[in-house]
Write a protein that holds these residues in place. Sequence first.
Motif, mmCIF file in Angstrom:
data_model
loop_
_atom_site.group_PDB
_atom_site.id
_atom_site.type_symbol
_atom_site.label_atom_id
_atom_site.label_comp_id
_atom_site.label_asym_id
_atom_site.label_seq_id
_atom_site.Cartn_x
_atom_site.Cartn_y
_atom_site.Cartn_z
ATOM 1 N N ARG A 90 -15.978 -30.354 25.765
ATOM 2 C CA ARG A 90 -17.209 -30.333 26.943
ATOM 3 C C ARG A 90 -17.650 -32.059 27.245
ATOM 4 O O ARG A 90 -17.637 -32.861 28.026
ATOM 5 C CB ARG A 90 -17.134 -29.262 27.617
ATOM 6 C CG ARG A 90 -16.974 -28.495 28.301
ATOM 7 C CD ARG A 90 -17.555 -26.840 28.903
ATOM 8 N NE ARG A 90 -17.050 -26.372 29.370
ATOM 9 C CZ ARG A 90 -16.599 -25.936 30.290
ATOM 10 N NH1 ARG A 90 -16.868 -26.783 31.575
ATOM 11 N NH2 ARG A 90 -15.735 -24.608 31.342
ATOM 12 N N GLU A 98 -18.039 -24.965 35.614
ATOM 13 C CA GLU A 98 -19.332 -24.837 34.836
ATOM 14 C C GLU A 98 -20.424 -25.733 35.789
ATOM 15 O O GLU A 98 -20.675 -26.309 35.780
ATOM 16 C CB GLU A 98 -19.505 -25.662 33.526
ATOM 17 C CG GLU A 98 -20.728 -24.525 32.970
ATOM 18 C CD GLU A 98 -20.623 -25.373 31.136
ATOM 19 O OE1 GLU A 98 -22.133 -25.998 31.570
ATOM 20 O OE2 GLU A 98 -20.055 -24.832 30.250
ATOM 21 N N HIS A 153 -17.702 -30.922 33.497
ATOM 22 C CA HIS A 153 -18.055 -29.651 33.802
ATOM 23 C C HIS A 153 -16.693 -28.979 34.796
ATOM 24 O O HIS A 153 -16.736 -27.758 34.691
ATOM 25 C CB HIS A 153 -19.015 -29.943 35.488
ATOM 26 C CG HIS A 153 -20.672 -30.245 35.271
ATOM 27 N ND1 HIS A 153 -21.268 -28.790 34.648
ATOM 28 C CD2 HIS A 153 -20.590 -30.706 34.533
ATOM 29 C CE1 HIS A 153 -22.577 -29.166 33.990
ATOM 30 N NE2 HIS A 153 -22.267 -30.091 33.593
ATOM 31 N N TRP A 154 -15.578 -29.249 34.926
ATOM 32 C CA TRP A 154 -14.896 -29.144 35.922
ATOM 33 C C TRP A 154 -13.471 -30.872 35.547
ATOM 34 O O TRP A 154 -13.233 -31.239 35.508
ATOM 35 C CB TRP A 154 -14.972 -29.025 37.152
ATOM 36 C CG TRP A 154 -14.854 -27.860 38.015
ATOM 37 C CD1 TRP A 154 -13.512 -26.436 37.226
ATOM 38 C CD2 TRP A 154 -13.962 -27.707 39.320
ATOM 39 N NE1 TRP A 154 -12.842 -26.421 38.379
ATOM 40 C CE2 TRP A 154 -13.085 -26.847 39.753
ATOM 41 C CE3 TRP A 154 -13.752 -28.952 40.512
ATOM 42 C CZ2 TRP A 154 -12.852 -26.587 41.024
ATOM 43 C CZ3 TRP A 154 -13.672 -28.116 41.904
ATOM 44 C CH2 TRP A 154 -13.304 -27.389 41.330
#
Length: 174
Positions: free
Chosen positions: A138, A108, A86-87
């Motif tokens: 991802r 995200e 996510h990051w």
Amino acid sequence: MPRDRDPLVVGRVIGDVLDPFTRSISLEVTYGNREVNNGWDFRPSQILNQPRIDIGGDDLRTFYTLIMVDPDAPSPSDPHLREYLHWLVTDIPATTGASFGQEIVCYESPRPSMGIHRFVFVLFRQLGRQTVYAPGWRQNFNTRDFAELYNLGLPVAAVYFNCQRESGTGGRRQ
């Protein structure tokens, strides 16, 4: 703290995402005015925007990498996309926060559709600046493999929260 009472062990973060480690740096993750504590529940509407990250340390020449993953994607009962990234922020100087680092995979916001998901923030100490690069994807990210690739060693801190869709009810499915 005994391993059997460590919330990262109880929440299966140790095992599913990380190997056992000893926390050596403070890591504070805050959404709005609410700090993330291990196992706490957040709703998607509370985590739309990237959180504020504050890290400890005492040597400004030390840099850190922050990773945020979902080990329960797309659902806890079938996490075949584990881990979903996510990051990813690198080159965060000690005693500062993520806003001082390089965001190499943009945040995200989590949007779990089935079950209760764990969202894990992991902090690693880097060997130097500009030594960590973005992965090409991802889904099916692997925190352990990523740490090994960039010689990050074991984490220096980690924290996780639980999240389910806004209308979700019930507990974690095994």
